[in-house]
Design a protein around this motif. Structure first.
Motif, mmCIF file in Angstrom:
data_model
loop_
_atom_site.group_PDB
_atom_site.id
_atom_site.type_symbol
_atom_site.label_atom_id
_atom_site.label_comp_id
_atom_site.label_asym_id
_atom_site.label_seq_id
_atom_site.Cartn_x
_atom_site.Cartn_y
_atom_site.Cartn_z
ATOM 1 N N TYR A 76 0.829 -1.203 0.000
ATOM 2 C CA TYR A 76 0.000 0.000 0.000
ATOM 3 C C TYR A 76 0.867 1.259 0.000
ATOM 4 C CZ TYR A 76 -3.675 3.290 1.201
ATOM 5 O OH TYR A 76 -4.531 4.347 1.195
ATOM 6 N N THR A 77 1.895 1.268 0.819
ATOM 7 C CA THR A 77 2.789 2.423 0.870
ATOM 8 C C THR A 77 3.493 2.627 -0.467
ATOM 9 O OG1 THR A 77 3.138 2.005 3.220
ATOM 10 C CG2 THR A 77 4.710 3.450 2.136
ATOM 11 N N THR A 78 3.929 1.551 -1.072
ATOM 12 C CA THR A 78 4.577 1.635 -2.379
ATOM 13 C C THR A 78 3.609 2.162 -3.433
ATOM 14 O OG1 THR A 78 6.004 -0.205 -1.773
ATOM 15 C CG2 THR A 78 5.855 0.332 -4.106
ATOM 16 N N GLN A 79 2.389 1.684 -3.409
ATOM 17 C CA GLN A 79 1.391 2.167 -4.365
ATOM 18 C C GLN A 79 1.165 3.667 -4.218
ATOM 19 O OE1 GLN A 79 -1.874 -0.319 -3.222
ATOM 20 N NE2 GLN A 79 -1.647 -1.649 -5.003
ATOM 21 N N MET A 80 1.017 4.123 -2.986
ATOM 22 C CA MET A 80 0.781 5.550 -2.769
ATOM 23 C C MET A 80 1.995 6.377 -3.205
ATOM 24 S SD MET A 80 -2.230 6.086 -1.708
ATOM 25 C CE MET A 80 -2.802 4.740 -2.702
ATOM 26 N N GLY A 81 3.190 5.884 -2.935
ATOM 27 C CA GLY A 81 4.396 6.597 -3.363
ATOM 28 C C GLY A 81 4.518 6.680 -4.871
ATOM 29 N N ILE A 82 4.269 5.581 -5.552
ATOM 30 C CA ILE A 82 4.357 5.572 -7.014
ATOM 31 C C ILE A 82 3.265 6.458 -7.619
ATOM 32 C CG2 ILE A 82 4.108 4.123 -9.066
ATOM 33 C CD1 ILE A 82 5.501 1.892 -7.489
ATOM 34 N N LEU A 83 2.069 6.419 -7.036
ATOM 35 C CA LEU A 83 1.008 7.287 -7.540
ATOM 36 C C LEU A 83 1.347 8.760 -7.330
ATOM 37 C CD1 LEU A 83 -2.256 5.409 -6.572
ATOM 38 C CD2 LEU A 83 -1.419 5.900 -8.855
ATOM 39 N N LEU A 84 1.960 9.087 -6.209
ATOM 40 C CA LEU A 84 2.375 10.472 -5.970
ATOM 41 C C LEU A 84 3.398 10.913 -7.009
ATOM 42 C CD1 LEU A 84 2.403 13.041 -4.216
ATOM 43 C CD2 LEU A 84 4.246 11.959 -2.905
ATOM 44 N N VAL A 85 4.386 10.077 -7.277
ATOM 45 C CA VAL A 85 5.397 10.403 -8.284
ATOM 46 C C VAL A 85 4.741 10.550 -9.656
ATOM 47 C CG1 VAL A 85 7.413 9.491 -9.515
ATOM 48 C CG2 VAL A 85 7.317 9.378 -7.024
ATOM 49 N N LEU A 86 3.814 9.665 -9.990
ATOM 50 C CA LEU A 86 3.123 9.738 -11.270
ATOM 51 C C LEU A 86 2.305 11.023 -11.385
ATOM 52 C CD1 LEU A 86 2.776 8.031 -13.823
ATOM 53 C CD2 LEU A 86 0.746 7.048 -12.774
ATOM 54 N N LEU A 87 1.633 11.395 -10.303
ATOM 55 C CA LEU A 87 0.869 12.646 -10.319
ATOM 56 C C LEU A 87 1.790 13.851 -10.512
ATOM 57 C CD1 LEU A 87 -1.743 12.073 -7.478
ATOM 58 C CD2 LEU A 87 -2.197 12.321 -9.913
ATOM 59 N N LEU A 88 2.930 13.828 -9.850
ATOM 60 C CA LEU A 88 3.873 14.941 -9.994
ATOM 61 C C LEU A 88 4.474 15.007 -11.395
ATOM 62 C CD1 LEU A 88 5.672 14.813 -6.537
ATOM 63 C CD2 LEU A 88 3.970 16.477 -7.322
ATOM 64 N N LEU A 89 4.742 13.847 -11.987
ATOM 65 C CA LEU A 89 5.314 13.826 -13.335
ATOM 66 C C LEU A 89 4.311 14.275 -14.396
ATOM 67 C CD1 LEU A 89 7.391 10.512 -13.336
ATOM 68 C CD2 LEU A 89 8.267 12.850 -13.365
ATOM 69 N N LEU A 90 3.060 13.899 -14.225
ATOM 70 C CA LEU A 90 2.051 14.187 -15.252
ATOM 71 C C LEU A 90 1.255 15.459 -14.999
ATOM 72 C CD1 LEU A 90 0.666 10.605 -15.961
ATOM 73 C CD2 LEU A 90 2.247 11.953 -17.336
ATOM 74 N N ARG A 91 1.582 16.211 -13.947
ATOM 75 C CA ARG A 91 0.775 17.395 -13.646
ATOM 76 C C ARG A 91 0.890 18.467 -14.723
ATOM 77 N NH1 ARG A 91 3.854 19.963 -8.587
ATOM 78 N NH2 ARG A 91 5.788 19.802 -9.715
ATOM 79 N N ASP A 92 2.021 18.547 -15.401
ATOM 80 C CA ASP A 92 2.196 19.547 -16.456
ATOM 81 C C ASP A 92 2.220 18.927 -17.852
ATOM 82 O OD1 ASP A 92 2.346 21.636 -14.608
ATOM 83 O OD2 ASP A 92 4.493 21.307 -14.296
ATOM 84 N N ALA A 93 1.693 17.730 -17.990
ATOM 85 C CA ALA A 93 1.676 17.073 -19.299
ATOM 86 C C ALA A 93 0.740 17.822 -20.239
ATOM 87 C CB ALA A 93 1.228 15.628 -19.155
ATOM 88 N N SER A 94 1.168 17.972 -21.463
ATOM 89 C CA SER A 94 0.381 18.747 -22.428
ATOM 90 C C SER A 94 -0.762 17.939 -23.045
ATOM 91 C CB SER A 94 1.296 19.255 -23.542
ATOM 92 O OG SER A 94 1.876 18.160 -24.223
ATOM 93 N N PHE A 95 -0.691 16.617 -22.972
ATOM 94 C CA PHE A 95 -1.707 15.804 -23.642
ATOM 95 C C PHE A 95 -2.924 15.504 -22.775
ATOM 96 C CE2 PHE A 95 1.251 12.912 -21.642
ATOM 97 C CZ PHE A 95 0.438 11.960 -21.052
ATOM 98 N N LEU A 96 -2.911 15.909 -21.482
ATOM 99 C CA LEU A 96 -4.080 15.693 -20.650
ATOM 100 C C LEU A 96 -4.191 16.778 -19.593
ATOM 101 C CD1 LEU A 96 -3.854 13.485 -17.687
ATOM 102 C CD2 LEU A 96 -2.004 13.118 -19.265
ATOM 103 N N ASN A 97 -5.376 16.912 -19.069
ATOM 104 C CA ASN A 97 -5.658 17.879 -18.024
ATOM 105 C C ASN A 97 -5.166 17.298 -16.696
ATOM 106 O OD1 ASN A 97 -6.889 19.462 -16.023
ATOM 107 N ND2 ASN A 97 -8.612 19.940 -17.375
ATOM 108 N N GLY A 98 -4.178 17.935 -16.071
ATOM 109 C CA GLY A 98 -3.573 17.413 -14.845
ATOM 110 C C GLY A 98 -4.533 17.343 -13.682
ATOM 111 N N ARG A 99 -5.384 18.349 -13.541
ATOM 112 C CA ARG A 99 -6.368 18.329 -12.447
ATOM 113 C C ARG A 99 -7.380 17.217 -12.647
ATOM 114 N NH1 ARG A 99 -7.158 23.446 -9.328
ATOM 115 N NH2 ARG A 99 -5.366 24.734 -9.878
ATOM 116 N N ALA A 100 -7.799 17.001 -13.867
ATOM 117 C CA ALA A 100 -8.751 15.931 -14.151
ATOM 118 C C ALA A 100 -8.109 14.568 -13.899
ATOM 119 C CB ALA A 100 -9.249 16.029 -15.585
ATOM 120 N N PHE A 101 -6.837 14.439 -14.270
ATOM 121 C CA PHE A 101 -6.125 13.190 -14.017
ATOM 122 C C PHE A 101 -6.041 12.912 -12.518
ATOM 123 C CE2 PHE A 101 -2.055 10.976 -13.200
ATOM 124 C CZ PHE A 101 -2.334 9.776 -13.849
ATOM 125 N N ALA A 102 -5.681 13.921 -11.744
ATOM 126 C CA ALA A 102 -5.597 13.761 -10.288
ATOM 127 C C ALA A 102 -6.962 13.435 -9.695
ATOM 128 C CB ALA A 102 -5.035 15.029 -9.654
#
Length: 141
Positions: A76-102
């Motif tokens: 569970y801790t690993t999942q939350m950590g990886i999801l946090l990193v993924l959210l941080l990496l994709l927050r400024d992605a141009s191909f999707l809305n970062g807030r909607a993704f989160a």
């Protein structure tokens, strides 16, 4: 995988998919196609992460039952950590809305956990499986 394990995964996946469809519709209305894509990707990522974690936890529980709780916390801790990193990496992605993704990830996590809790409560899985031929305490029948 035992049938009760598959039932729990199914009990979590079906509500997550239903809530995901509703969330995608809301994302499409509020943020157009980018919002719908972001929410859909977020729900899909959350469902995939938690399904993978549950399958790995089932295998750990079958092979090393004494490590089950530690493995559950680690997964569970690993999942939350990886999801946090993924959210941080994709927050400024141009191909999707970062807030909607989160939002999709959060909706997917909440739906998956609620479905898992409900499936566990509905399943009548015994905590202790008595050995065949064992005499109960007190020698009674």
């Amino acid at each position: 995988m035992q049938s009760n394990d598959a039932r729990i995964i199914r009990g979590a996946a079906i509500p997550t998919a239903a809530v995901g469809v509703l969330a995608v519709a809301i994302g499409a209305v509020t943020a157009a196609a980018d919002g719908a894509l972001g929410v859909a990707l977020g729900v899909l990522v959350a469902a995939a992460f938690f399904a993978l974690g549950m399958v790995s936890l089932i295998h750990v529980g079958a092979r090393w039952p004494e490590l089950f709780m530690g493995a559950a916390l680690l997964i569970y801790t690993t999942q939350m950590g990886i999801l946090l990193v993924l959210l941080l990496l994709l927050r400024d992605a141009s191909f999707l809305n970062g807030r909607a993704f989160a939002a999709g990830v959060l909706v997917g996590i909440a739906a998956w956990l609620a479905g898992t809790v409900r499936a566990h409560l509905k399943s009548k899985t015994p905590y202790v499986q008595p050995e065949a031929g064992s005499v109960p305490p007190g020698g009674g029948r």
